[in-house]
Structure formats: structure tokens, C-alpha cells
Design a protein around this motif. Structure first.
Motif, PDB file in Angstrom:
ATOM      1  N   UNK A   1       0.824  -1.204   0.000  1.00 34.82           N
ATOM      2  CA  UNK A   1       0.000   0.000   0.000  1.00 34.82           C
ATOM      3  C   UNK A   1       0.862   1.260   0.000  1.00 34.82           C
ATOM      4  N   UNK A   2       0.683   2.095  -1.005  1.00 34.89           N
ATOM      5  CA  UNK A   2       1.415   3.365  -1.056  1.00 34.89           C
ATOM      6  C   UNK A   2       0.976   4.356   0.034  1.00 34.89           C
ATOM      7  N   UNK A   3      -0.337   4.514   0.306  1.00 34.08           N
ATOM      8  CA  UNK A   3      -0.744   5.522   1.287  1.00 34.08           C
ATOM      9  C   UNK A   3      -0.114   5.349   2.664  1.00 34.08           C
ATOM     10  N   UNK A   4       0.148   4.109   3.081  1.00 37.45           N
ATOM     11  CA  UNK A   4       0.683   3.879   4.431  1.00 37.45           C
ATOM     12  C   UNK A   4       2.131   3.377   4.402  1.00 37.45           C
ATOM     13  N   UNK A   5       2.807   3.543   3.270  1.00 40.63           N
ATOM     14  CA  UNK A   5       4.137   2.952   3.104  1.00 40.63           C
ATOM     15  C   UNK A   5       5.154   3.508   4.087  1.00 40.63           C
ATOM     16  N   UNK A   6       5.026   4.785   4.458  1.00 34.27           N
ATOM     17  CA  UNK A   6       6.041   5.400   5.316  1.00 34.27           C
ATOM     18  C   UNK A   6       5.733   5.238   6.807  1.00 34.27           C
ATOM     19  N   UNK A   7       4.699   4.479   7.137  1.00 35.47           N
ATOM     20  CA  UNK A   7       4.289   4.327   8.534  1.00 35.47           C
ATOM     21  C   UNK A   7       5.195   3.382   9.314  1.00 35.47           C
ATOM     22  N   UNK A   8       5.753   2.369   8.667  1.00 34.18           N
ATOM     23  CA  UNK A   8       6.365   1.250   9.368  1.00 34.18           C
ATOM     24  C   UNK A   8       7.761   1.577   9.877  1.00 34.18           C
ATOM     25  N   UNK A   9       8.086   1.024  11.062  1.00 37.55           N
ATOM     26  CA  UNK A   9       9.452   1.137  11.578  1.00 37.55           C
ATOM     27  C   UNK A   9      10.386   0.214  10.793  1.00 37.55           C
ATOM     28  N   UNK A  10       9.851  -0.939  10.367  1.00 38.33           N
ATOM     29  CA  UNK A  10      10.621  -1.900   9.563  1.00 38.33           C
ATOM     30  C   UNK A  10       9.695  -2.588   8.579  1.00 38.33           C
ATOM     31  N   UNK A  11      10.263  -2.966   7.444  1.00 40.19           N
ATOM     32  CA  UNK A  11       9.599  -3.883   6.519  1.00 40.19           C
ATOM     33  C   UNK A  11      10.466  -5.131   6.442  1.00 40.19           C
ATOM     34  N   UNK A  12       9.875  -6.275   6.725  1.00 41.15           N
ATOM     35  CA  UNK A  12      10.572  -7.558   6.682  1.00 41.15           C
ATOM     36  C   UNK A  12      10.051  -8.312   5.465  1.00 41.15           C
ATOM     37  N   UNK A  13      10.902  -8.503   4.465  1.00 37.30           N
ATOM     38  CA  UNK A  13      10.442  -9.096   3.211  1.00 37.30           C
ATOM     39  C   UNK A  13      11.123 -10.438   2.952  1.00 37.30           C
ATOM     40  N   UNK A  14      10.306 -11.434   2.677  1.00 39.43           N
ATOM     41  CA  UNK A  14      10.785 -12.773   2.320  1.00 39.43           C
ATOM     42  C   UNK A  14      10.952 -12.784   0.807  1.00 39.43           C
ATOM     43  N   UNK A  15      12.186 -12.805   0.324  1.00 37.35           N
ATOM     44  CA  UNK A  15      12.419 -12.555  -1.106  1.00 37.35           C
ATOM     45  C   UNK A  15      12.323 -13.797  -1.978  1.00 37.35           C
ATOM     46  N   UNK A  16      12.381 -14.995  -1.393  1.00 35.90           N
ATOM     47  CA  UNK A  16      12.373 -16.227  -2.204  1.00 35.90           C
ATOM     48  C   UNK A  16      10.951 -16.626  -2.567  1.00 35.90           C
ATOM     49  N   UNK A  17      10.489 -16.138  -3.718  1.00 42.19           N
ATOM     50  CA  UNK A  17       9.189 -16.565  -4.243  1.00 42.19           C
ATOM     51  C   UNK A  17       9.216 -16.294  -5.739  1.00 42.19           C
ATOM     52  N   UNK A  18       9.078 -17.358  -6.521  1.00 41.77           N
ATOM     53  CA  UNK A  18       9.272 -17.238  -7.969  1.00 41.77           C
ATOM     54  C   UNK A  18       8.103 -16.541  -8.646  1.00 41.77           C
ATOM     55  N   UNK A  19       8.431 -15.525  -9.432  1.00 43.13           N
ATOM     56  CA  UNK A  19       7.489 -14.869 -10.331  1.00 43.13           C
ATOM     57  C   UNK A  19       8.027 -15.075 -11.737  1.00 43.13           C
ATOM     58  N   UNK A  20       7.523 -16.090 -12.441  1.00 42.10           N
ATOM     59  CA  UNK A  20       8.059 -16.395 -13.760  1.00 42.10           C
ATOM     60  C   UNK A  20       9.490 -16.883 -13.669  1.00 42.10           C
ATOM     61  N   UNK A  21      10.370 -16.227 -14.380  1.00 40.71           N
ATOM     62  CA  UNK A  21      11.787 -16.596 -14.383  1.00 40.71           C
ATOM     63  C   UNK A  21      12.491 -16.200 -13.095  1.00 40.71           C
ATOM     64  N   UNK A  22      12.000 -15.167 -12.451  1.00 40.15           N
ATOM     65  CA  UNK A  22      12.709 -14.559 -11.325  1.00 40.15           C
ATOM     66  C   UNK A  22      12.398 -15.274 -10.012  1.00 40.15           C
ATOM     67  N   UNK A  23      13.412 -15.861  -9.356  1.00 37.74           N
ATOM     68  CA  UNK A  23      13.169 -16.522  -8.067  1.00 37.74           C
ATOM     69  C   UNK A  23      13.005 -15.533  -6.917  1.00 37.74           C
ATOM     70  N   UNK A  24      13.228 -14.244  -7.198  1.00 43.13           N
ATOM     71  CA  UNK A  24      13.102 -13.203  -6.173  1.00 43.13           C
ATOM     72  C   UNK A  24      12.048 -12.183  -6.601  1.00 43.13           C
ATOM     73  N   UNK A  25      10.905 -12.678  -6.999  1.00 44.69           N
ATOM     74  CA  UNK A  25       9.835 -11.845  -7.535  1.00 44.69           C
ATOM     75  C   UNK A  25       9.404 -10.686  -6.654  1.00 44.69           C
ATOM     76  N   UNK A  26       9.328 -10.853  -5.314  1.00 42.65           N
ATOM     77  CA  UNK A  26       8.883  -9.737  -4.472  1.00 42.65           C
ATOM     78  C   UNK A  26       9.730  -8.476  -4.603  1.00 42.65           C
ATOM     79  N   UNK A  27      10.982  -8.611  -5.037  1.00 43.22           N
ATOM     80  CA  UNK A  27      11.834  -7.429  -5.188  1.00 43.22           C
ATOM     81  C   UNK A  27      11.269  -6.462  -6.235  1.00 43.22           C
ATOM     82  N   UNK A  28      10.595  -6.999  -7.251  1.00 41.93           N
ATOM     83  CA  UNK A  28      10.009  -6.132  -8.276  1.00 41.93           C
ATOM     84  C   UNK A  28       8.991  -5.175  -7.655  1.00 41.93           C
TER      85      UNK A  28
END
Length: 332
Positions: free
Chosen positions: A140-167
Motif C-alpha cells: 500500500x502506497x498511502x501507508x508505506x512510510x508508517x512502518x518502523x521496519x519492513x521484513x520481506x521474504x524474497x524467495x518466491x518465484x514470479x516467472x523466471x525470477x526466483x526473487x519476484x517480491x523485489x520487483x
């Protein structure tokens, strides 16, 4: 009178004048908050928005009675169909809100794996952190700056890319990543080119899953005290580009976006270029993108110093392919 105000007027008609006035003031406050967050209005509120609103009100020092009344107001709006949140979703919001400490660290967990989301939410909520979980494509863009931290699990394939969440992190823009510390959790190898992808996406820390599994009980404290171990801190993207021999301008993601448009075997297979299902025109286009947008340098001109052949201005195809394979962790 708009329909939302009318709903509150009707629902509070039997209350005292002072109570009715308080509810209408609460309604005006929520409207003002929506405007400050560039949310179209109360009917557009999501469960995530409601959670962020309540936590922000607590941080502003609102009295417990005020917070209870505003939660009651949200329930009234749901009952009248004036907001898209369901009663069940609001119950979930209230449960997480009540479990977190007054000065708790807020953490947005981003993962496209429902089991990962549930597990990390349970760990953080049990530690009284303010936690919300979301899929990467629903950030969500409207609340993006609210968080003290964002913890992202990057290993999830989107097509060819095994790190799809980075997109999706990239698509949020530099304002989001500059304001909010992002912690990436990963499995497998952390190659130099993958580190560059993370840094260019605004990730500040890269924590291996194996280490986090052994120290999961310390996660909330680590975030609350800003004590992510130094070995997991990422260098700047500019420093990494220098070490990798890349131009200081450009992003690897620009090349990967173009790479996703051609058959996967171009990057995953081991056939010579002449046997790949890709035209010369497409190869030329990818080489140009690699040079102009990703900062992959052209070949060493000294190789052509004694040759009548003119040195190419764009990076050579084997180099482009090597960069893509390393960024996608396809190297042997």
C-alpha cells in the motif's frame, strides 16, 4: 449531507448531544487522516488503513476512551455499508491493535507464502510488536512510510525470477525505501549480483533464513533495538557497482525486466547463441539495455587496438547473459 455523515447521524440519534458531537468529530478526524494519506475517502478504507490509523492515534496520545469510541464508529460504518471493511476484518484489526504494546515497534511482513506470513506474524505479535502481513503485489502506497521496519521474504518465484517480491519493492519508489529500513530474508546463495539487486531495491539488511530460524525468539528485540548484526548490513549500491566493474548509474532491475520478455531458456540453458530462440534484433536490444539502463560496460577497447574490427559500443552478449544469470542466481 453525504451518506457517511447521514449514517452516523441516524445511528447516534438516540445518544446525548455531547456523545453525538463526539462521534461526528471522530468522523471528521478519520476524514482528515484519509486526506493526509491520499486515501480517496472513508468508503475506500482497507483493514490495513484502519490498523495504521488506530496505531497512529495511540502514538498521538489519544485517550483510551477516544480510541474505543473510534473503533465503535468504524463498526457503525461497517454496519451501514459505508466502508468496504468487513466486521471480521475489523475484529482482526482490533485484536492486533490490542495485543501490541503502547510504544511497540511496527513491522510490515511481506511474503507471497501464506505460511511464512502467519508464522512471522505470530512470532512478532506474541512479542507485542505491531505487525501486519501482506503479499508483495498488494503493498500500500498511502501507508508505506508508517512502518518502523519492513521484513520481506524474497524467495518466491514470479516467472523466471526466483526473487519476484523485489520487483514490487522497486515499484514503490525511492521515497518508500529511503524512509523505511527494509530487512530481506533469503535462502540459498547471496551472490554479489544479488546483493546489488537488494541494495538497488532499497534493502538495508540481508538475513539468511537459517540464521533467523535459530534466532527467531530474538527477532522482535533485534528490530526494537535496531541491532541487526553487522554481518547482515548491506553496502551501498554505488560501492557494489564499483567492485563489480559496473557503471555507477543504472539498475540491474531494468535489464531483468527486459530479460523476462524473452524465452526463459535463453538464460537457463547452455546452448550457443546461434541455437537460442532469440533473434539478432532482440539480442541487440538487450545489449543496448544492459549498457544504457543497467550500467554494464562495453568490452575492453584494448582487445581491439590492433584489429581492423571496430570495438562494439554495447556490452558483449556473453557478458549480458552472465549478469542476468548471476542476478537470478542461475550460476553453476
Amino acid at each position: 449531507m453525504d451518506t457517511v455523515t447521514l449514517a452516523v447521524e441516524l445511528d447516534t440519534d438516540s445518544l446525548s448531544t455531547s456523545s453525538k458531537r463526539a462521534y461526528l468529530a471522530d468522523l471528521a478526524d478519520i476524514r482528515s487522516w484519509c486526506a493526509s494519506r491520499q486515501i480517496p475517502g472513508i468508503p475506500a478504507l482497507t483493514a490495513l488503513d484502519a490498523f495504521v490509523y488506530l496505531v497512529e492515534q495511540r502514538r498521538l496520545g489519544r485517550a483510551h476512551a477516544t480510541l474505543r469510541r473510534r473503533r465503535t464508529l468504524l463498526r457503525k460504518l461497517i454496519a451501514h455499508g459505508s466502508v468496504a471493511i468487513s466486521a471480521g476484518e475489523l475484529g482482526m484489526v482490533e485484536d492486533r491493535f490490542q495485543k501490541m504494546g503502547d510504544d511497540a515497534t511496527t513491522v510490515l511482513v511481506v511474503s507471497d507464502d501464506a505460511i511464512i506470513r502467519a508464522g512471522l506474524r505470530a512470532v512478532l505479535t506474541d512479542s507485542r510488536a505491531g505487525c501486519w502481513t501482506e503479499e508483495s503485489e498488494r503493498l500500500s502506497r498511502p501507508t508505506a512510510d508508517f512502518w518502523d521496519y519492513v521484513l520481506i521474504w524474497i524467495n518466491y518465484r514470479h516467472g523466471l525470477d526466483p526473487y519476484g517480491p523485489l520487483r514490487h519493492i522497486n515499484s514503490m519508489g525511492s521515497t518508500f525505501t529511503a524512509q523505511t529500513p527494509i530487512v530481506a530474508v533469503y535462502t540459498g546463495r547471496l551472490t554479489p549480483m544479488l546483493q546489488l539487486r537488494l541494495a538497488e531495491a532499497g534493502v538495508r539488511y540481508a538475513v539468511p533464513h537459517a540464521w533467523l530460524s535459530d534466532h527467531l525468539h530474538l527477532l522482535a528485540e533485534m528490530l526494537d533495538t535496531a541491532s541487526v548484526p553487522i554481518q547482515f548490513h548491506l553496502d551501498t549500491a554505488l560501492a557494489m557497482r564499483q567492485r563489480l566493474g559496473l557503471s555507477l548509474s543504472g539498475t540491474i532491475d531494468a535489464l531483468l525486466s527486459a530479460a523476462a520478455e524473452v524465452p526463459a531458456v535463453v538464460w537457463t540453458g547452455h546452448l550457443p547463441q546461434t541455437h537460442l530462440p532469440i533473434s539478432r534484433t532482440e539480442v541487440t536490444r538487450l545489449r543496448r539495455i544492459a549498457g544504457e539502463l543497467a550500467g554494464v560496460p562495453g568490452p575492453d577497447f584494448s582487445k581491439y587496438a590492433t584489429s581492423a574490427k571496430r570495438a562494439p559500443e554495447t556490452p558483449e552478449w556473453p557478458r549480458v547473459r552472465e549478469v542476468v544469470r548471476q542476478a537470478l542466481n542461475l550460476t553453476d
